[in-house]
Every structure is written in structure tokens, then in C-alpha cells.
Design a protein around this motif. Structure first.
Motif, mmCIF file in Angstrom:
data_model
loop_
_atom_site.group_PDB
_atom_site.id
_atom_site.type_symbol
_atom_site.label_atom_id
_atom_site.label_comp_id
_atom_site.label_asym_id
_atom_site.label_seq_id
_atom_site.Cartn_x
_atom_site.Cartn_y
_atom_site.Cartn_z
ATOM 1 N N SER A 11 0.818 -1.224 0.000
ATOM 2 C CA SER A 11 0.000 0.000 0.000
ATOM 3 C C SER A 11 0.849 1.271 0.000
ATOM 4 O O SER A 11 0.317 2.367 -0.178
ATOM 5 C CB SER A 11 -0.919 0.018 1.223
ATOM 6 N N PHE A 14 8.251 0.947 -0.633
ATOM 7 C CA PHE A 14 8.897 0.046 -1.605
ATOM 8 C C PHE A 14 7.878 -0.866 -2.290
ATOM 9 O O PHE A 14 7.979 -1.131 -3.485
ATOM 10 C CB PHE A 14 9.919 -0.865 -0.904
ATOM 11 N N ARG A 34 -2.711 -3.674 4.976
ATOM 12 C CA ARG A 34 -3.927 -3.485 5.787
ATOM 13 C C ARG A 34 -4.842 -2.401 5.222
ATOM 14 O O ARG A 34 -6.050 -2.553 5.216
ATOM 15 C CB ARG A 34 -3.547 -3.114 7.226
ATOM 16 N N ARG A 35 -4.291 -1.278 4.752
ATOM 17 C CA ARG A 35 -5.134 -0.129 4.364
ATOM 18 C C ARG A 35 -5.740 -0.366 2.974
ATOM 19 O O ARG A 35 -5.047 -0.284 1.964
ATOM 20 C CB ARG A 35 -4.298 1.149 4.385
ATOM 21 N N ILE A 60 -0.902 -8.962 7.724
ATOM 22 C CA ILE A 60 -0.046 -10.080 7.296
ATOM 23 C C ILE A 60 0.152 -11.096 8.425
ATOM 24 O O ILE A 60 0.562 -12.235 8.178
ATOM 25 C CB ILE A 60 1.309 -9.559 6.724
ATOM 26 N N ASN A 85 7.840 -7.953 2.034
ATOM 27 C CA ASN A 85 8.263 -6.567 2.199
ATOM 28 C C ASN A 85 7.579 -5.880 3.391
ATOM 29 O O ASN A 85 8.132 -4.964 3.982
ATOM 30 C CB ASN A 85 7.951 -5.824 0.892
ATOM 31 N N TYR A 150 13.640 -3.742 16.505
ATOM 32 C CA TYR A 150 13.597 -3.749 15.034
ATOM 33 C C TYR A 150 14.848 -4.450 14.498
ATOM 34 O O TYR A 150 14.763 -5.333 13.640
ATOM 35 C CB TYR A 150 13.515 -2.317 14.505
ATOM 36 N N LYS A 154 15.163 -7.928 12.229
ATOM 37 C CA LYS A 154 15.807 -8.041 10.910
ATOM 38 C C LYS A 154 17.006 -8.994 10.958
ATOM 39 O O LYS A 154 17.283 -9.699 9.985
ATOM 40 C CB LYS A 154 16.222 -6.658 10.395
ATOM 41 N N VAL A 183 15.735 5.236 3.967
ATOM 42 C CA VAL A 183 15.136 5.638 2.686
ATOM 43 C C VAL A 183 13.845 6.398 2.977
ATOM 44 O O VAL A 183 13.114 6.065 3.924
ATOM 45 C CB VAL A 183 14.825 4.392 1.810
ATOM 46 N N THR A 185 10.476 6.809 2.849
ATOM 47 C CA THR A 185 9.159 6.199 2.615
ATOM 48 C C THR A 185 8.305 6.591 3.826
ATOM 49 O O THR A 185 8.674 7.493 4.564
ATOM 50 C CB THR A 185 9.269 4.656 2.538
ATOM 51 N N GLU A 186 7.207 5.839 4.057
ATOM 52 C CA GLU A 186 6.405 6.124 5.262
ATOM 53 C C GLU A 186 6.994 5.459 6.505
ATOM 54 O O GLU A 186 6.415 5.527 7.595
ATOM 55 C CB GLU A 186 4.959 5.647 5.058
HETATM 56 N N1 NAP Z 1 12.427 3.039 4.541
HETATM 57 C C1 NAP Z 1 13.506 2.661 5.196
HETATM 58 O O1 NAP Z 1 14.292 3.487 5.681
HETATM 59 C C2 NAP Z 1 13.821 1.185 5.320
HETATM 60 C C3 NAP Z 1 15.160 0.823 5.530
HETATM 61 C C4 NAP Z 1 15.467 -0.513 5.648
HETATM 62 C C5 NAP Z 1 14.495 -1.476 5.536
HETATM 63 N N2 NAP Z 1 13.195 -1.102 5.331
HETATM 64 C C6 NAP Z 1 12.189 -2.166 5.237
HETATM 65 O O2 NAP Z 1 11.478 -2.034 4.019
HETATM 66 C C7 NAP Z 1 10.196 -2.644 4.141
HETATM 67 C C8 NAP Z 1 9.140 -1.719 3.555
HETATM 68 O O3 NAP Z 1 9.143 -0.534 4.286
HETATM 69 P P1 NAP Z 1 8.932 0.914 3.619
HETATM 70 O O4 NAP Z 1 10.188 1.670 3.836
HETATM 71 O O5 NAP Z 1 8.389 0.791 2.257
HETATM 72 O O6 NAP Z 1 7.874 1.495 4.671
HETATM 73 P P2 NAP Z 1 6.350 1.975 4.501
HETATM 74 O O7 NAP Z 1 6.262 3.022 3.462
HETATM 75 O O8 NAP Z 1 5.908 2.275 5.900
HETATM 76 O O9 NAP Z 1 5.601 0.657 3.980
HETATM 77 C C9 NAP Z 1 5.384 -0.442 4.820
HETATM 78 C C10 NAP Z 1 4.344 -1.346 4.192
HETATM 79 O O10 NAP Z 1 4.148 -2.478 5.060
HETATM 80 C C11 NAP Z 1 2.747 -2.605 5.318
HETATM 81 N N3 NAP Z 1 2.538 -3.188 6.636
HETATM 82 C C12 NAP Z 1 3.041 -2.778 7.822
HETATM 83 N N4 NAP Z 1 2.572 -3.548 8.821
HETATM 84 C C13 NAP Z 1 1.748 -4.466 8.242
HETATM 85 C C14 NAP Z 1 0.955 -5.530 8.731
HETATM 86 N N5 NAP Z 1 0.895 -5.821 10.039
HETATM 87 N N6 NAP Z 1 0.231 -6.257 7.855
HETATM 88 C C15 NAP Z 1 0.262 -5.969 6.539
HETATM 89 N N7 NAP Z 1 0.983 -4.986 6.005
HETATM 90 C C16 NAP Z 1 1.720 -4.231 6.844
HETATM 91 C C17 NAP Z 1 2.189 -1.184 5.201
HETATM 92 O O11 NAP Z 1 0.834 -1.206 4.815
HETATM 93 P P3 NAP Z 1 -0.428 -0.957 5.769
HETATM 94 O O12 NAP Z 1 -0.054 0.101 6.757
HETATM 95 O O13 NAP Z 1 -1.496 -0.543 4.811
HETATM 96 O O14 NAP Z 1 -0.692 -2.291 6.378
HETATM 97 C C18 NAP Z 1 3.010 -0.646 4.030
HETATM 98 O O15 NAP Z 1 2.430 -1.038 2.812
HETATM 99 C C19 NAP Z 1 10.002 -2.947 5.628
HETATM 100 O O16 NAP Z 1 10.198 -4.320 5.850
HETATM 101 C C20 NAP Z 1 11.096 -2.130 6.300
HETATM 102 O O17 NAP Z 1 11.527 -2.710 7.507
HETATM 103 C C21 NAP Z 1 12.834 0.208 5.213
#
Ligand code: NAP
Length: 286
Positions: A11, A14, A34-35, A60, A85, A150, A154, A183, A185-186
């Protein structure tokens, strides 16, 4: 016809960006998060570039949601790949994050992806082909203060992924890890929200909590987060290249921090990390 690609956490961030890039390559998609509204909007974008997509809203960590996602992918005939993801960062001092919160961190970031793998692995084995791409983090290799749970989640995901890779190679299943640094993102706003759940003796950790908040929301060097494009490009590569690598480190800051950890003496490294994250020094005894 290409097999389906499952993307969890589609949603936003990434997951959403990967879905749109992958749709252009002609793979049918099963998206979940979820959203519902946000997910459907990503689904609409996928359709607007000619992609086939099924969107399944749900958590999830929910068994029925996971099964519906895999059933939807099976309906496309083959499953090409699973992109694990979905994830979030639970901040807070290790000694203060509550049991419900740290268990939730592990449920979402470790157990749910493993359960998804357990559902798709027999199908991929039967196909004689498939791939699993797990989105980890530089925090899967290094540990930073105020994100202990966290980082632990990981690290656990990385370890399981490494074992899995050797176990399924013989079945034609490729397994990769993505390790981004910070990065845009949200992710940071979700972590800031999760920080509010931390209870206990917050007063004792006041300085730590303020430093964390400044790092995530204030005028701090770590706010210089990378644009998601490079990481999304790497995820697409891991999902589609003929011979994907095991580990992809996608951001300069993440790579730099890891190399610093390998090269610097432990005490220097700890001091650098504590300073970057604004951790207070040792309190004087009164
Ligand atoms: N951005 C960074 O700095 C960064 C760095 C390293 C690793 N990562 C990893 O990259 C991955 C994606 O993160 P992002 O940066 O793209 O963050 P994001 O923009 O917050 O996206 C996270 C996604 O995960 C979903 N999500 C979270 N909890 C969930 C649940 N309980 N059930 C189903 N869906 C769920 C959210 O959707 P809903 O809220 O709609 O459920 C959203 O689509 C994560 O595993 C994060 O740990 C991110």
C-alpha cells in the motif's frame, strides 16, 4: 505467461513502487496490506499500465489473509515470486518496549514472512522454480540504539533467510535479501507513531527518546534519507533477473555504516553510533 508475484506491504513505500514497476514487465500481481483504500489505489495504477492484479486487504499476521493471498496467486497458474516486504520499526529502549509491542514486532517482521514462505515453498518446489525476496535492512547486520527490537527482528530474518537459501537451492528456488539503509518512505512516520506505544519509565530515558525523535523527525543528518528509486530498482532486479544475488545493499549510508562496523575498533564504533544517535553519556553519580 509469467507466474504471479506476491508483494506484501504493497500500500506504500517500496511495495507500492515495486508493484507498478513489475506490472510494466508483464507479471500478474497479488498485492496485500492493511489499508484497503491505499491498496486499491496502487491496484488502479497497476491496471492503468496494463497489469493484472488482485488486491487483498488484511494484516499479514492473520492466517486467513495469508492463505487468501497465496490462493489468489495460485489462480494465476504459477507463482513466480514472493516479495516479503511488509514491516515496520518498533522504536524504544530495549528495557522499556512492552511485551505486546516487541511480540508484535517479531510477528510482523519475522514470523509472518516465514509463514508466507511456508505457504509458497511447496508450490515452488512442485514447479521446480520460484524465488523469495525478503526485505531486510542494514539493521539486519548492525544494531543501533532505540531500535533494538527492530534490529533483532531483521537479524532474525537474515539468519532464517540464509538457512532457507541453502535448503531450497536444490528445488530451483532463488532466495535474496535486500538491505536498504534509511530511505524516504512512510517508514519513519510509522516508527514515530509506534514510539508512542512505549510505556514504563519514560522519564529515565527522556534524553534518549528526545534524541530518537530528533533523528526521525527533526533536523538531523539521518533525515538525509535516500530516494526509494534505487532500492526499488534493486528489488525489481532480484525479482526478475535470471541469476539474482543473495544480498543487495541498496544505499550508500547503509553500506558505509556496515563497513565502518567491520573496520573500526569496537569501542570507536560504539562511540560513533552513540553520537550519531544522540545517546547521552554516562550519568555522574550524585
Ligand atoms: N524506509 C527505510 O528506511 C527502510 C530501511 C530498511 C528497511 N526497510 C524495510 O522495508 C520494508 C518496507 O518498508 P517501507 O520503507 O516501504 O515502509 P512503509 O512506506 O511504511 O511501507 C510499509 C508497508 O508495510 C505494510 N505493513 C506494515 N505492517 C503491516 C501488517 N501488520 N500487515 C500488513 N501490512 C503491513 C504497510 O501497509 P499498511 O499500513 O497498509 O498495512 C506498508 O504497505 C520494511 O520491511 C522495512 O523494515 C525500510
Amino acid at each position: 505467461m509469467n507466474g504471479a508475484i506476491i508483494i506484501t506491504g504493497a500500500s506504500a513505500g517500496f511495495g507500492a513502487a515495486t508493484a507498478i514497476r513489475i506490472a510494466r514487465l508483464g507479471y500478474p500481481l497479488v498485492l496485500t496490506a492493511r489499508r484497503e483504500n491505499e491498496l486499491q489505489m496502487v491496484g488502479e495504477k497497476v491496471r492503468s499500465v496494463g497489469g493484472q492484479v488482485t488486491c487483498i486487504a488484511g494484516d499479514i499476521t492473520d492466517v486467513a489473509t495469508r492463505q487468501r493471498v497465496v490462493d489468489a496467486a495460485k489462480a494465476f497458474g504459477r507463482i513466480h515470486a514472493l516479495l516479503n516486504n511488509a514491516g515496520f520499526g518498533q522504536p524504544g529502549p530495549v528495557a522499556l518496549v512492552g511485551e505486546a509491542e516487541y511480540r508484535r514486532q517479531m510477528e510482523v517482521n519475522v514470523y509472518a514472512p516465514v509463514e508466507m514462505i511456508r505457504l509458497v515453498a511447496p508450490i515452488m518446489r512442485y514447479q521446480g522454480a520460484g524465488r523469495v525476496v525478503n526485505v531486510s535492512s542494514a539493521a539486519g547486520r548492525m544494531t543501533v540504539p532505540m531500535m533494538g527490537w527492530y534490529c533483532a527482528s531483521k537479524h532474525a530474518l537474515e539468519s532464517l533467510t540464509e538457512a532457507l537459501r541453502s535448503e531450497v537451492r536444490a528445488f530451483g528456488i532463488h532466495v535474496s535479501l535486500i538491505e536498504p539503509g534509511p530511505v524516504a518512505t512512510e517508514f519513519a512516520s510509522a516508527a514515530t507513531k509506534a514510539a508512542d506505544t512505549v510505556g514504563g519509565d519514560r522519564e529515565a530515558y527522556k534524553e534518549h527518546i528526545e534524541a530518537f525523535t530528533a533523528t526521525y523527525t527533526g533536523d538531523d543528518p539521518l533525515r538525509g534519507r535516500a530516494h526509494p528509486d534505487a532500492t526499488v530498482g534493486v528489488i525489481v532486479h532480484a525479482l526478475t533477473a535470471r541469476c539474482p544475488r543473495f544480498i543487495y545493499r541498496t544505499t550508500a549510508l547503509g553500506k558505509f555504516a556496515l563497513v565502518a562496523g567491520w573496520l573500526l575498533p569496537r569501542s570507536w564504533y560504539e562511540r560513533v553510533i552513540a553520537r550519531v544517535y544522540g545517546m547521552p553519556g554516562r550519568a555522574k553519580k550524585s
